[in-house]
Design a protein around this motif. Structure first.
Motif, PDB file in Angstrom:
ATOM      1  N   THR A  55     -20.419  36.682 -41.490  1.00  0.00           N
ATOM      2  CA  THR A  55     -20.040  37.960 -40.871  1.00  0.00           C
ATOM      3  C   THR A  55     -18.790  37.661 -40.034  1.00  0.00           C
ATOM      4  O   THR A  55     -18.443  36.486 -39.860  1.00  0.00           O
ATOM      5  CB  THR A  55     -21.152  38.473 -39.927  1.00  0.00           C
ATOM      6  N   PRO A  56     -18.130  38.683 -39.472  1.00  0.00           N
ATOM      7  CA  PRO A  56     -17.044  38.360 -38.532  1.00  0.00           C
ATOM      8  C   PRO A  56     -17.585  37.473 -37.395  1.00  0.00           C
ATOM      9  O   PRO A  56     -18.777  37.574 -37.039  1.00  0.00           O
ATOM     10  CB  PRO A  56     -16.605  39.722 -38.014  1.00  0.00           C
ATOM     11  N   ALA A  57     -16.725  36.635 -36.823  1.00  0.00           N
ATOM     12  CA  ALA A  57     -17.183  35.655 -35.814  1.00  0.00           C
ATOM     13  C   ALA A  57     -17.992  36.289 -34.673  1.00  0.00           C
ATOM     14  O   ALA A  57     -19.065  35.794 -34.320  1.00  0.00           O
ATOM     15  CB  ALA A  57     -15.992  34.866 -35.287  1.00  0.00           C
ATOM     16  N   PRO A  58     -17.540  37.407 -34.084  1.00  0.00           N
ATOM     17  CA  PRO A  58     -18.335  37.968 -32.965  1.00  0.00           C
ATOM     18  C   PRO A  58     -19.481  38.868 -33.409  1.00  0.00           C
ATOM     19  O   PRO A  58     -20.153  39.468 -32.569  1.00  0.00           O
ATOM     20  CB  PRO A  58     -17.305  38.765 -32.157  1.00  0.00           C
ATOM     21  N   GLY A  59     -19.717  38.985 -34.710  1.00  0.00           N
ATOM     22  CA  GLY A  59     -20.835  39.785 -35.197  1.00  0.00           C
ATOM     23  C   GLY A  59     -20.372  40.958 -36.039  1.00  0.00           C
ATOM     24  O   GLY A  59     -19.187  41.306 -36.051  1.00  0.00           O
ATOM     25  N   VAL A  79     -20.460  30.934 -33.931  1.00  0.00           N
ATOM     26  CA  VAL A  79     -19.771  32.078 -34.522  1.00  0.00           C
ATOM     27  C   VAL A  79     -20.634  32.585 -35.678  1.00  0.00           C
ATOM     28  O   VAL A  79     -21.531  31.879 -36.149  1.00  0.00           O
ATOM     29  CB  VAL A  79     -18.376  31.670 -35.056  1.00  0.00           C
ATOM     30  N   ASN A  80     -20.339  33.786 -36.131  1.00  0.00           N
ATOM     31  CA  ASN A  80     -21.075  34.392 -37.254  1.00  0.00           C
ATOM     32  C   ASN A  80     -22.581  34.145 -37.129  1.00  0.00           C
ATOM     33  O   ASN A  80     -23.165  33.435 -37.947  1.00  0.00           O
ATOM     34  CB  ASN A  80     -20.642  33.857 -38.636  1.00  0.00           C
ATOM     35  N   ALA A  81     -23.211  34.714 -36.141  1.00  0.00           N
ATOM     36  CA  ALA A  81     -24.669  34.558 -35.942  1.00  0.00           C
ATOM     37  C   ALA A  81     -25.386  34.917 -37.256  1.00  0.00           C
ATOM     38  O   ALA A  81     -24.814  35.631 -38.094  1.00  0.00           O
ATOM     39  CB  ALA A  81     -25.103  35.481 -34.813  1.00  0.00           C
ATOM     40  N   PRO A  82     -26.628  34.439 -37.420  1.00  0.00           N
ATOM     41  CA  PRO A  82     -27.314  34.620 -38.717  1.00  0.00           C
ATOM     42  C   PRO A  82     -27.197  36.050 -39.269  1.00  0.00           C
ATOM     43  O   PRO A  82     -27.600  37.013 -38.619  1.00  0.00           O
ATOM     44  CB  PRO A  82     -28.762  34.267 -38.389  1.00  0.00           C
TER      45      PRO A  82
END
Ligand SMILES: Cc1ncc(COP(=O)(O)O)c(C=O)c1O
Length: 400
Positions: free
Chosen positions: A70-74, A281-284
């Motif tokens: 996903t994008p780094a911040p979600g 980054v990119n949380a699950p």
């Protein structure tokens, strides 16, 4: 050469985990029903049905995009959902571009310290506090300053005022608290905010308040948890779904920077930078989509209230001195001898596993994680009774 600080943390024993491992060993040796394990804060009630239903639905989607980065911040849609939820619940003007999706509250704290702290600066935490605050602070070359609690285990705000210094960069609050279950009141938050504002003016730089709130939804008897960001502008909320949705293994939560913060966008940029430095980054991806669907749901919190009442009343009746927990799923109990570790060892001999308060910067207490089945509490009470008698405690009638 390795960093002595980091190496020290690696070698340092994790008391809680050791006690839990001992519990697992004893359960295999003598049977699970004979071990009373109050060591870990692992939720004991299942995730709400929405979690499993959403996972099943999601698994029918195209797996490459579902499991992709996903994008780094979600995901933008999740960041919007979180911001909207905070606006509706707390009347906060949270902006989605100031929300960063994290791998749980621990990652959020690590990111905050990387973003905010310079070596030599100080972080203030109110004892009793979550053990890992020390790692996140000292790992960045900062110093953790512990403010001892009042007699009734509330944050001591006068002591805070005396602990602030030119070097203070961050203050952490944790409400409801692990390990005491104490909720920061409206009055305390107003006072805290006044003290921090005055210090900001005195020292001529911002002091950031990090509100660590993974237990926000775990409150009983209609108690409200005042929203810290409504009291102080230079604040960051650190939230996690580990406890409210009973999914600590899935590593999902968020940071929300107050839009009222001075230079909020710059601080958010520092958070993004810190996320990259830490690799958070990119949380699950799957879990981000689950949260989007289950944002309003919680596990059956009432189960913890049943346990809280059973344990608190049971221990008070036996004569133990306990802090009444308004939230979270922990009970903090004064030990009948000053050395909490000695008390823990004695309890351990009876297969009763509790964690010394020393781990939370507060000697003379033990923490009991009551995220267990009510039967465990009921079966443990005769063992507590035995200990109470050995220590000569006088039984009392319970009040809550
Ligand atoms: C006070 C506090 N902060 C942060 C955390 C970390 O939570 P997470 O599982 O979301 O990383 C915990 C976990 O027990 C906690 O008790």
């Amino acid at each position: 050469m390795l960093s002595e600080t980091i190496l020290g943390f690696g070698f340092k024993k994790n008391c809680m985990r050791e006690i839990a491992a001992y519990g697992t060993k004893r359960k295999a040796e003598i049977g699970a029903d004979k071990v009373f394990d109050f060591s870990l804060g692992n939720p004991s009630v299942p995730a709400p049905p929405c979690v499993e239903e959403t996972i099943r639905e999601l698994l029918s989607l195209d797996s490459t995009s579902l499991h992709g980065y996903t994008p780094a911040p979600g995901l933008p849609s999740l960041r919007r959902t979180i911001a909207k939820n905070l606006q509706e619940r707390f009347g906060l003007p949270i902006r989605d571009d100031l929300v960063y999706v994290t791998c749980g509250a621990a990652a959020g704290l690590a990111i905050c310290m990387h973003a905010l702290l310079l070596p030599g600066e100080e972080v203030i935490a109110f004892a009793p506090f979550f053990t890992e605050y020390r790692m996140f602070t000292e790992g960045m070359g900062g110093t953790l300053v512990s403010v001892p609690p009042t007699e009734s285990l509330q944050p001591d705000l006068d002591a805070l005022a005396a602990s602030l210094s030119e070097k203070t960069k961050v203050v952490i609050v944790n409400t409801p608290n692990n390990p005491s279950g104490v909720i920061l009141s409206d009055e305390s938050l107003k006072k805290l905010s006044g003290i921090l504002h005055a210090a900001e003016l005195r020292y001529g730089h911002p002091i950031y308040l990090v509100s660590d709130e993974p237990y926000r939804e775990l409150v009983y008897d209609g108690q409200q948890v005042p929203c810290v960001l409504n009291y102080y502008d230079n604040a960051i909320m650190d939230y996690s779904y580990s406890k409210s949705l009973s999914m600590p293994g899935e590593r999902i939560g968020y940071l929300a920077v107050s839009p009222r913060m001075e230079d909020a966008s710059t601080i958010f940029a520092a958070i993004c930078g810190a996320g990259r430095v830490c690799g958070f980054v990119n949380a699950p991806s799957l879990m981000q989509r689950v949260i989007e669907k289950c944002i309003d749901k919680t596990s059956d919190i009432n189960m913890y209230k049943i346990n809280r009442d059973l344990l608190y009343n049971g221990l008070k009746e036996l004569g133990f001195d306990c802090v009444y927990p308004d939230g979270a799923f922990y009970l903090f109990m004064k030990t009948p001898e000053p050395d909490a570790e000695a008390f823990c060892r004695r309890a351990m001999k009876e297969n009763l596993l509790v964690v010394p308060g020393d781990s939370f910067g507060t000697p003379g207490y033990v923490r009991l994680a009551y995220c267990v089945s009510p039967e465990v509490i009921e079966r443990s009470l005769p063992t507590f009774k035995k200990l109470a008698e050995e220590y000569g405690l006088k039984p009392t009638s319970s009040e809550g």
